[in-house]
Design a protein around this motif. Structure first.
Motif, PDB file in Angstrom:
ATOM      1  N   ARG A 234       9.685   0.711  -8.995  1.00  0.00           N
ATOM      2  CA  ARG A 234       8.946  -0.246  -7.972  1.00  0.00           C
ATOM      3  C   ARG A 234       7.980  -0.889  -8.071  1.00  0.00           C
ATOM      4  NH1 ARG A 234       7.807   3.229  -2.639  1.00  0.00           N
ATOM      5  NH2 ARG A 234       7.487   1.006  -2.035  1.00  0.00           N
ATOM      6  N   VAL A 235       8.064  -1.873  -9.443  1.00  0.00           N
ATOM      7  CA  VAL A 235       7.152  -2.540  -9.869  1.00  0.00           C
ATOM      8  C   VAL A 235       6.624  -3.656  -8.511  1.00  0.00           C
ATOM      9  CG1 VAL A 235       6.284  -4.268 -11.448  1.00  0.00           C
ATOM     10  CG2 VAL A 235       7.913  -2.716 -12.181  1.00  0.00           C
ATOM     11  N   PHE A 236       7.515  -4.240  -7.885  1.00  0.00           N
ATOM     12  CA  PHE A 236       7.178  -5.116  -6.863  1.00  0.00           C
ATOM     13  C   PHE A 236       7.699  -4.363  -5.618  1.00  0.00           C
ATOM     14  CE2 PHE A 236       7.231  -8.136 -10.158  1.00  0.00           C
ATOM     15  CZ  PHE A 236       5.832  -8.950 -10.032  1.00  0.00           C
ATOM     16  N   ALA A 237       7.259  -4.742  -4.451  1.00  0.00           N
ATOM     17  CA  ALA A 237       7.734  -4.065  -2.993  1.00  0.00           C
ATOM     18  C   ALA A 237       9.015  -4.361  -2.897  1.00  0.00           C
ATOM     19  CB  ALA A 237       6.637  -4.395  -2.100  1.00  0.00           C
TER      20      ALA A 237
ATOM     21  N   TYR B 223       1.849  -3.819   0.563  1.00  0.00           N
ATOM     22  CA  TYR B 223       0.785  -3.082  -0.011  1.00  0.00           C
ATOM     23  C   TYR B 223      -0.210  -2.778   1.115  1.00  0.00           C
ATOM     24  CZ  TYR B 223      -3.515  -3.080  -2.669  1.00  0.00           C
ATOM     25  OH  TYR B 223      -4.775  -2.570  -3.349  1.00  0.00           O
ATOM     26  N   LEU B 224      -0.370  -3.956   2.118  1.00  0.00           N
ATOM     27  CA  LEU B 224      -1.116  -3.696   3.348  1.00  0.00           C
ATOM     28  C   LEU B 224      -0.839  -2.586   4.134  1.00  0.00           C
ATOM     29  CD1 LEU B 224      -3.713  -5.535   4.357  1.00  0.00           C
ATOM     30  CD2 LEU B 224      -2.013  -6.560   5.846  1.00  0.00           C
ATOM     31  N   GLU B 225       0.492  -2.508   4.201  1.00  0.00           N
ATOM     32  CA  GLU B 225       0.750  -1.276   5.212  1.00  0.00           C
ATOM     33  C   GLU B 225       0.471   0.031   4.489  1.00  0.00           C
ATOM     34  OE1 GLU B 225       5.014  -2.199   5.714  1.00  0.00           O
ATOM     35  OE2 GLU B 225       4.668  -3.374   7.764  1.00  0.00           O
ATOM     36  N   GLN B 226       0.737   0.129   3.153  1.00  0.00           N
ATOM     37  CA  GLN B 226       0.329   1.396   2.374  1.00  0.00           C
ATOM     38  C   GLN B 226      -0.906   1.756   2.544  1.00  0.00           C
ATOM     39  OE1 GLN B 226       2.198   1.483  -1.611  1.00  0.00           O
ATOM     40  NE2 GLN B 226       3.936   0.275  -1.013  1.00  0.00           N
ATOM     41  N   ILE B 227      -1.781   0.837   2.371  1.00  0.00           N
ATOM     42  CA  ILE B 227      -3.490   1.227   2.333  1.00  0.00           C
ATOM     43  C   ILE B 227      -3.977   1.236   3.721  1.00  0.00           C
ATOM     44  CG2 ILE B 227      -3.950  -0.283   0.013  1.00  0.00           C
ATOM     45  CD1 ILE B 227      -5.088  -2.398   1.697  1.00  0.00           C
ATOM     46  N   LEU B 228      -3.269   0.757   4.738  1.00  0.00           N
ATOM     47  CA  LEU B 228      -3.397   1.183   6.031  1.00  0.00           C
ATOM     48  C   LEU B 228      -3.216   2.403   6.394  1.00  0.00           C
ATOM     49  CD1 LEU B 228      -3.356  -2.458   7.723  1.00  0.00           C
ATOM     50  CD2 LEU B 228      -5.414  -1.205   7.442  1.00  0.00           C
ATOM     51  N   ALA B 229      -1.950   2.689   6.203  1.00  0.00           N
ATOM     52  CA  ALA B 229      -1.544   4.027   6.331  1.00  0.00           C
ATOM     53  C   ALA B 229      -2.308   5.219   5.630  1.00  0.00           C
ATOM     54  CB  ALA B 229       0.249   4.218   5.961  1.00  0.00           C
ATOM     55  N   ARG B 230      -2.840   4.906   4.591  1.00  0.00           N
ATOM     56  CA  ARG B 230      -3.479   5.961   3.827  1.00  0.00           C
ATOM     57  C   ARG B 230      -4.912   6.003   4.385  1.00  0.00           C
ATOM     58  NH1 ARG B 230      -5.089   4.983  -2.652  1.00  0.00           N
ATOM     59  NH2 ARG B 230      -6.490   6.955  -3.113  1.00  0.00           N
ATOM     60  N   THR B 231      -5.523   5.107   4.870  1.00  0.00           N
ATOM     61  CA  THR B 231      -6.600   5.345   5.623  1.00  0.00           C
ATOM     62  C   THR B 231      -6.831   5.396   7.169  1.00  0.00           C
ATOM     63  OG1 THR B 231      -7.146   2.964   6.127  1.00  0.00           O
ATOM     64  CG2 THR B 231      -7.575   3.594   3.768  1.00  0.00           C
TER      65      THR B 231
ATOM     66  N   THR C  70     -12.087  -0.943   7.083  1.00  0.00           N
ATOM     67  CA  THR C  70     -13.104  -0.993   6.231  1.00  0.00           C
ATOM     68  C   THR C  70     -13.007  -0.337   4.871  1.00  0.00           C
ATOM     69  OG1 THR C  70     -14.800  -1.179   7.745  1.00  0.00           O
ATOM     70  CG2 THR C  70     -15.624  -0.425   5.698  1.00  0.00           C
ATOM     71  N   ARG C  71     -12.120   0.945   5.031  1.00  0.00           N
ATOM     72  CA  ARG C  71     -11.896   1.596   3.734  1.00  0.00           C
ATOM     73  C   ARG C  71     -10.662   1.200   3.222  1.00  0.00           C
ATOM     74  NH1 ARG C  71     -10.454   7.137   6.357  1.00  0.00           N
ATOM     75  NH2 ARG C  71      -9.637   7.557   4.334  1.00  0.00           N
ATOM     76  N   ALA C  72      -9.810   0.400   3.788  1.00  0.00           N
ATOM     77  CA  ALA C  72      -8.673  -0.239   3.310  1.00  0.00           C
ATOM     78  C   ALA C  72      -9.092  -1.144   2.412  1.00  0.00           C
ATOM     79  CB  ALA C  72      -7.577  -0.622   4.215  1.00  0.00           C
ATOM     80  N   ALA C  73     -10.107  -2.209   2.807  1.00  0.00           N
ATOM     81  CA  ALA C  73     -10.883  -3.057   2.044  1.00  0.00           C
ATOM     82  C   ALA C  73     -11.238  -2.463   0.756  1.00  0.00           C
ATOM     83  CB  ALA C  73     -11.642  -3.799   2.912  1.00  0.00           C
ATOM     84  N   ALA C  74     -12.078  -1.397   0.799  1.00  0.00           N
ATOM     85  CA  ALA C  74     -12.867  -0.799  -0.264  1.00  0.00           C
ATOM     86  C   ALA C  74     -11.619  -0.469  -1.596  1.00  0.00           C
ATOM     87  CB  ALA C  74     -13.602   0.359   0.084  1.00  0.00           C
ATOM     88  N   ILE C  75     -10.492  -0.026  -0.897  1.00  0.00           N
ATOM     89  CA  ILE C  75      -9.564   0.502  -1.693  1.00  0.00           C
ATOM     90  C   ILE C  75      -8.922  -0.564  -2.742  1.00  0.00           C
ATOM     91  CG2 ILE C  75      -7.173   1.401  -1.994  1.00  0.00           C
ATOM     92  CD1 ILE C  75      -7.961   3.413   0.362  1.00  0.00           C
ATOM     93  N   ALA C  76      -8.537  -1.846  -1.861  1.00  0.00           N
ATOM     94  CA  ALA C  76      -8.132  -2.974  -2.297  1.00  0.00           C
ATOM     95  C   ALA C  76      -8.864  -3.936  -2.954  1.00  0.00           C
ATOM     96  CB  ALA C  76      -7.375  -3.997  -1.342  1.00  0.00           C
ATOM     97  N   GLU C  77     -10.287  -3.377  -2.852  1.00  0.00           N
ATOM     98  CA  GLU C  77     -11.237  -4.342  -3.798  1.00  0.00           C
ATOM     99  C   GLU C  77     -11.455  -5.672  -3.152  1.00  0.00           C
ATOM    100  OE1 GLU C  77     -11.088  -3.717  -7.683  1.00  0.00           O
ATOM    101  OE2 GLU C  77     -10.990  -1.628  -7.674  1.00  0.00           O
TER     102      GLU C  77
END
Length: 445
Positions: free
Chosen positions: A359-362, A409-417, A422-429
């Motif tokens: 799964r290199v690319f989504a 990628y966006l859905e994954q980090i939002l699900a994680r947070t 704000t936390r999603a932005a910190a993870i994604a830098e």
């Protein structure tokens, strides 16, 4: 008898200055001149040449001077980029040429003026890596800028490594032993930005229970890096200009000024000249900041750096990996991808390959069926598939794959947070505003 080591001579490349004129279309008469950096053309206001032609895409094409001519590259436009009757995607031409974008025509002509640009011989400047001409020109510029105390403005797209450029300038400067303080202008509420930058005295506002120095005082004797400068509230811009000119700050609620000895390095992914023209950024502050002005090229403009960067990211794995560990199928995807997230996206892709190589690319544009382990491209059976009814043009496949990756990628980090932006932005830098922008783009609530 000791042998004298020969100092490598710098590489000097000659560029012809180019003039780009809109000769047909609603923006007829608009003129831009360029030397070595690409000129971005499109309908979005942050392009170097922003056109009002409704048939021009937001990101239509780029025009880049080369020692051997002019490189014209389509950026995935809807209506295409044409030279005569030929639709071009990536071409190098010489002499005067007319390019049609939508219903507009651009005339590109080389001028008599020639500009010499120096290129570093090394493939590294501090922690920056690159062997492409654009990066070695950047290294040569940074090597001249770093030892001085001049203010530096770094422009470039999100993920290109602007903070790493700032860190490298600080590390190569006389202030290397002093503090390096980072302040993200997009990560602080406008009402708190002044206090964070310049500090506050006790009782200056509700909740100010004590005295607190700002980042300028914290960076005294070193460097301060203002990231996402384009997000700085307009009412704070004259105060920042005053600090740069007088080298002193006054804390919020304070009566006296405090001297500060700092070098300012600023970065933005916006076109600040366009922001000045729209009245969103002070012109005097822009010229004060751009005493030294560098541009970090996007990864798509320096794909020859891919092997060097991938090898670097693999070497940081535990256990370390080698470039030969990348199978041809994955490497083909790496070289074909447009990398809208630039080096940051490449780093994430390499990490994903190490952990989940399937799964290199989504949503990779592989044509293998589920469970089919045959590699793409050359292999034991390199015959073309017998059924390919839905094969798309490469540019369309690239765009759709990039968009699918971005959304996933966006859905994954939002699900994680748990949906915390704000936390999603910190993870994604990236900035909070960038995450919100991507959410709107992909219709994520």
């Amino acid at each position: 008898m000791t042998e004298t080591l020969a100092k490598p001579l710098p590489i000097v490349v000659q560029y012809s200055k180019l003039r780009v004129t809109v000769t047909v279309g609603p923006d007829s008469g608009a003129v831009r001149e360029l030397v070595s950096n690409p000129l971005r053309v499109g309908s979005s206001s942050d392009n170097d040449l922003a056109l009002t032609d409704s048939t021009v895409s937001r990101r239509h094409c780029s025009i880049e001077p080369l020692p051997s001519g002019v490189r014209i590259r389509d950026e995935g436009s809807t209506n295409g980029t044409f030279i005569g009757h030929l639709r071009v995607y990536d071409v190098v031409v010489g002499g005067t040429v007319q390019v049609r974008v939508g219903d507009s025509v651009l005339t590109i002509e080389p001028l008599a003026e020639v500009v010499a640009r120096e290129q570093a011989t090394a493939e590294r400047f501090c922690d920056l890596l690159g062997r492409s001409a654009r990066m070695r020109e950047l290294f040569a510029d940074l090597a001249r800028i770093a030892p001085t105390d001049v203010t530096v403005l770094i422009e470039g797209e999100t993920g290109t490594g602007k903070e790493l450029v700032a860190e490298s300038v600080h590390a190569a400067s006389e202030r290397r032993d002093g503090p390096f303080i980072v302040f993200d202008c997009s990560a602080v509420a406008p009402t708190l930005a002044e206090s964070e930058l310049f500090g506050h005295e006790r009782g200056a506002f509700t909740g100010a229970s004590g005295t607190r120095p700002g980042v300028f005082e914290q960076a005294d004797g070193g460097s301060i890096f203002l990231d996402e400068l384009g997000e700085l509230p307009k009412d704070l811009q004259p105060k920042l200009l005053r600090v740069l000119e007088r080298r002193e700050v006054r804390r919020l609620g304070g009566q006296r000024t405090l001297p500060v000895d700092v070098r300012l390095i600023a970065a933005t992914n916006r076109n600040l000249q366009a922001e000045v023209a729209r009245g969103n950024f002070r012109e005097d502050l822009y010229f004060r900041l751009a005493a030294a002005h560098v541009h970090v090229p996007p990864l798509r403009d320096r794909t020859e750096d891919l092997p060097l960067l991938v090898e670097h990211f693999l070497s940081r794995a535990k256990p370390p990996r080698q470039l030969t560990d990348i199978p041809p199928t994955v490497w083909n995807m790496f070289t074909a991808h447009r990398w809208p997230g630039n080096v940051r996206e490449l780093s994430n892709a390499v990490q994903r390959f190490i952990v989940t190589p399937e799964r290199v690319f989504a949503n990779p544009w592989a044509t293998t069926a589920p469970g089919d382990s045959r590699p793409l491209g050359r292999g034991a059976d390199s015959r073309p598939p017998t059924e390919a009814p839905n094969v798309q043009p490469l540019r369309v496949a690239r765009r759709e794959a990039s968009e699918a990756f971005e959304r996933s990628y966006l859905e994954q980090i939002l699900a994680r947070t748990g949906g915390n932006v704000t936390r999603a932005a910190a993870i994604a830098e990236v900035s909070r505003q960038m995450v919100q922008k991507l959410m709107r783009r992909h219709g994520i609530d």
